[in-house]
Design a protein around this motif. Structure first.
Motif, PDB file in Angstrom:
ATOM      1  N   ALA A   1       0.805  -1.222   0.000  1.00 40.41           N
ATOM      2  CA  ALA A   1       0.000   0.000   0.000  1.00 40.41           C
ATOM      3  C   ALA A   1       0.836   1.270   0.000  1.00 40.41           C
ATOM      4  O   ALA A   1       0.328   2.350  -0.330  1.00 40.41           O
ATOM      5  CB  ALA A   1      -0.939  -0.007   1.209  1.00 40.41           C
ATOM      6  N   SER A   2       2.112   1.186   0.350  1.00 38.10           N
ATOM      7  CA  SER A   2       2.945   2.392   0.395  1.00 38.10           C
ATOM      8  C   SER A   2       3.073   3.041  -0.975  1.00 38.10           C
ATOM      9  O   SER A   2       3.354   4.237  -1.077  1.00 38.10           O
ATOM     10  CB  SER A   2       4.335   2.052   0.940  1.00 38.10           C
ATOM     11  OG  SER A   2       5.029   1.181   0.049  1.00 38.10           O
ATOM     12  N   VAL A   3       2.854   2.274  -2.046  1.00 35.59           N
ATOM     13  CA  VAL A   3       2.989   2.813  -3.390  1.00 35.59           C
ATOM     14  C   VAL A   3       1.876   3.807  -3.705  1.00 35.59           C
ATOM     15  O   VAL A   3       1.964   4.571  -4.678  1.00 35.59           O
ATOM     16  CB  VAL A   3       3.016   1.666  -4.425  1.00 35.59           C
ATOM     17  CG1 VAL A   3       1.606   1.124  -4.673  1.00 35.59           C
ATOM     18  CG2 VAL A   3       3.652   2.113  -5.734  1.00 35.59           C
ATOM     19  N   LEU A   4       0.812   3.816  -2.888  1.00 32.09           N
ATOM     20  CA  LEU A   4      -0.301   4.732  -3.102  1.00 32.09           C
ATOM     21  C   LEU A   4      -0.164   6.024  -2.312  1.00 32.09           C
ATOM     22  O   LEU A   4      -1.005   6.918  -2.419  1.00 32.09           O
ATOM     23  CB  LEU A   4      -1.629   4.046  -2.731  1.00 32.09           C
ATOM     24  CG  LEU A   4      -1.967   2.773  -3.508  1.00 32.09           C
ATOM     25  CD1 LEU A   4      -3.275   2.183  -3.008  1.00 32.09           C
ATOM     26  CD2 LEU A   4      -2.055   3.055  -5.008  1.00 32.09           C
ATOM     27  N   ARG A   5       0.868   6.128  -1.510  1.00 34.82           N
ATOM     28  CA  ARG A   5       1.046   7.330  -0.702  1.00 34.82           C
ATOM     29  C   ARG A   5       1.476   8.509  -1.574  1.00 34.82           C
ATOM     30  O   ARG A   5       2.082   8.338  -2.623  1.00 34.82           O
ATOM     31  CB  ARG A   5       2.086   7.085   0.394  1.00 34.82           C
ATOM     32  CG  ARG A   5       1.654   6.063   1.429  1.00 34.82           C
ATOM     33  CD  ARG A   5       2.798   5.768   2.395  1.00 34.82           C
ATOM     34  NE  ARG A   5       2.447   4.674   3.306  1.00 34.82           N
ATOM     35  CZ  ARG A   5       3.308   3.985   4.023  1.00 34.82           C
ATOM     36  NH1 ARG A   5       4.606   4.272   3.941  1.00 34.82           N
ATOM     37  NH2 ARG A   5       2.919   3.019   4.825  1.00 34.82           N
ATOM     38  N   GLU A   6       1.160   9.687  -1.079  1.00 33.91           N
ATOM     39  CA  GLU A   6       1.576  10.889  -1.781  1.00 33.91           C
ATOM     40  C   GLU A   6       3.101  10.934  -1.850  1.00 33.91           C
ATOM     41  O   GLU A   6       3.796  10.678  -0.871  1.00 33.91           O
ATOM     42  CB  GLU A   6       1.050  12.124  -1.049  1.00 33.91           C
ATOM     43  CG  GLU A   6       1.225  13.413  -1.846  1.00 33.91           C
ATOM     44  CD  GLU A   6       0.457  14.569  -1.243  1.00 33.91           C
ATOM     45  OE1 GLU A   6       0.528  15.669  -1.802  1.00 33.91           O
ATOM     46  OE2 GLU A   6      -0.218  14.354  -0.202  1.00 33.91           O
TER      47      GLU A   6
ATOM     48  N   ALA B   1       4.764   8.957  -3.960  1.00 35.75           N
ATOM     49  CA  ALA B   1       5.219   7.682  -4.535  1.00 35.75           C
ATOM     50  C   ALA B   1       4.723   7.487  -5.965  1.00 35.75           C
ATOM     51  O   ALA B   1       4.769   6.374  -6.493  1.00 35.75           O
ATOM     52  CB  ALA B   1       4.744   6.522  -3.661  1.00 35.75           C
ATOM     53  N   SER B   2       4.262   8.563  -6.607  1.00 34.22           N
ATOM     54  CA  SER B   2       3.666   8.443  -7.939  1.00 34.22           C
ATOM     55  C   SER B   2       4.639   7.891  -8.978  1.00 34.22           C
ATOM     56  O   SER B   2       4.241   7.129  -9.867  1.00 34.22           O
ATOM     57  CB  SER B   2       3.130   9.805  -8.399  1.00 34.22           C
ATOM     58  OG  SER B   2       2.103  10.254  -7.559  1.00 34.22           O
ATOM     59  N   ALA B   3       5.902   8.273  -8.891  1.00 33.75           N
ATOM     60  CA  ALA B   3       6.874   7.798  -9.882  1.00 33.75           C
ATOM     61  C   ALA B   3       7.002   6.280  -9.818  1.00 33.75           C
ATOM     62  O   ALA B   3       7.073   5.598 -10.854  1.00 33.75           O
ATOM     63  CB  ALA B   3       8.224   8.474  -9.654  1.00 33.75           C
ATOM     64  N   ARG B   4       7.019   5.737  -8.608  1.00 32.41           N
ATOM     65  CA  ARG B   4       7.127   4.285  -8.463  1.00 32.41           C
ATOM     66  C   ARG B   4       5.857   3.600  -8.952  1.00 32.41           C
ATOM     67  O   ARG B   4       5.916   2.569  -9.639  1.00 32.41           O
ATOM     68  CB  ARG B   4       7.374   3.929  -6.999  1.00 32.41           C
ATOM     69  CG  ARG B   4       7.548   2.428  -6.764  1.00 32.41           C
ATOM     70  CD  ARG B   4       7.888   2.114  -5.335  1.00 32.41           C
ATOM     71  NE  ARG B   4       7.876   0.684  -5.091  1.00 32.41           N
ATOM     72  CZ  ARG B   4       7.325   0.116  -4.039  1.00 32.41           C
ATOM     73  NH1 ARG B   4       6.740   0.866  -3.115  1.00 32.41           N
ATOM     74  NH2 ARG B   4       7.363  -1.184  -3.873  1.00 32.41           N
TER      75      ARG B   4
END
Length: 385
Positions: A357-362, A364-367
């Motif tokens: 879920a960390s990929v959805l944090r503000e 982390a858009s590039a990842r």
């Protein structure tokens, strides 16, 4: 009840922006028209199959009513119309495995079908109908289109065969783009994400005629036969029922399209894959559509065109960008307004992207963009397009 002046004001507001050419999310009622050509002598069998189907559809959420009509000129021609509260519940049902099972009895008695879907814009019929229409949602203003129909197919191949399949799909002769005097193939873009294949097509004219035209081309048939051994879902293109079921399950309808601003001389085409949590595909597509509609008025947004395709828990967004895809990852993803995307963790299955879920944090858009971006296999335009 909405007053006439309110409806006119809303209509004027809606007409200020002439960019959205397609959307199933405006909340208005849906009329579905199914043209059916029945085999000679199979009319009674068809009627019995329809009555069984009708009883099952009556309990589907969002279904309002349906009507069966038979031609007065040709008894083999039938017309089925149905009304739905809005487009999303219909699309959820028509793209489901339940629907595939429901319509199976019709296949043996039907020669051909054609499905058309319309939002209700205006309605007449006297005071009773007008009063009822006031409590039911009508499309407040006509949308502005560009004459292009967008559709996609998606299917999966056996793990380990991805490179082989990509090579087959990339190496084929393009079919003749002209179908007839009114229909032509405009563009075909093919992408892969892991073992999932997405083929997006753009057609000017009659989509069904274009799909049939493509299926008849020997170079296309050879490619389809070549990838058959690698498909996770078996199909036999020489068996009408097998092919019909496969392509019914593979259909990935466009649920939203927006074109923003003026045409750019240089664009890049990308496809992004958003695997949804179980049962949340339609809501995820709607959220992305809301973002794209809002971003269309932002002249600094890198997205020139965006088309969202959705079926079950598969959501794919096709974007044409001004410049590169890494300049503004959040906007390219369609997630530029973080205030609107608080529910993303409830919608996107990050595990299917190989992340948490960390990929959805503000921030982390590039990842997330890297994980969601599909590999371009081929992108072909008709000459002069």
């Amino acid at each position: 009840m909405t007053t006439t002046s309110e409806r006119v004001a809303d209509s004027r507001t809606r007409q200020v922006s002439q960019r959205i050419s397609q959307s199933v999310f405006d909340g208005s009622r849906l009329r579905v028209v199914l043209l059916v050509d029945v085999h000679d002598g199979a009319q009674q069998q068809f009627l019995e199959a329809y009555e069984q189907l009708c009883n099952q559809v009556a309990s589907v959420p969002g279904h309002v009513s349906d009507q069966l009509c038979q031609s007065i000129e040709n008894p083999s021609q039938w017309l089925i119309t149905s009304e739905w509260e809005s487009a999303p519940p219909f699309l959820t049902w028509v793209n489901s495995e339940e629907h595939v099972r429901m319509v199976q009895p019709l296949h043996s008695c039907v020669r051909d079908t054609r499905s058309l879907r319309f939002h209700v814009v205006r309605e007449t019929g006297g005071p009773a109908v007008e009063a009822d229409a006031g409590s039911r949602r009508l499309q407040t203003a006509p949308r502005i289109g560009d004459g292009v129909i967008r559709h996609a197919l998606t299917f999966t191949v056996k793990p380990g065969s991805e490179q082989t399949v990509a090579g087959i799909l990339a190496d084929y002769a393009s079919p003749e783009p002209k179908v007839d005097d009114t229909t032509a193939l405009i563009r075909t873009s093919l992408f892969m994400h892991g073992n999932r294949v997405v083929r997006a097509i753009e057609v000017r004219g009659d989509l069904l005629a274009a799909l049939r035209h493509v299926a008849r081309q020997p170079e296309v048939r050879a490619v389809e036969e070549a990838i058959n051994p690698y498909l996770e879902q078996d199909r036999d293109l020489n068996d009408g029922d097998s092919a019909r079921v496969f392509f019914t399950r593979a259909a990935l309808p466009a649920v939203h399209h927006v074109t923003a601003g003026q045409e750019s001389p240089v664009t890049e085409r990308h496809a992004l894959y958003y695997p949804a949590r179980d049962g949340r595909g339609m809501r995820l597509a709607e959220l992305l559509a809301e973002q794209d509609a809002a971003a269309a008025d932002d002249t600094g947004n890198p997205v020139l065109r965006s088309t969202i395709f959705q079926r079950d828990d598969v959501v794919v967004r096709l974007v044409d960008l001004r410049g590169g895809s890494d300049a503004d990852p959040a906007s390219v993803l369609g997630l530029g307004d973080r205030a609107r995307t608080a529910e993303l963790p409830e919608l996107i299955d990050t595990a299917a992207l190989g992340a948490d879920a960390s990929v959805l944090r503000e921030g982390a858009s590039a990842r997330l963009l890297t994980l969601a971006r599909m590999d371009l296999i081929t992108d072909r335009r008709a000459p002069g397009v």
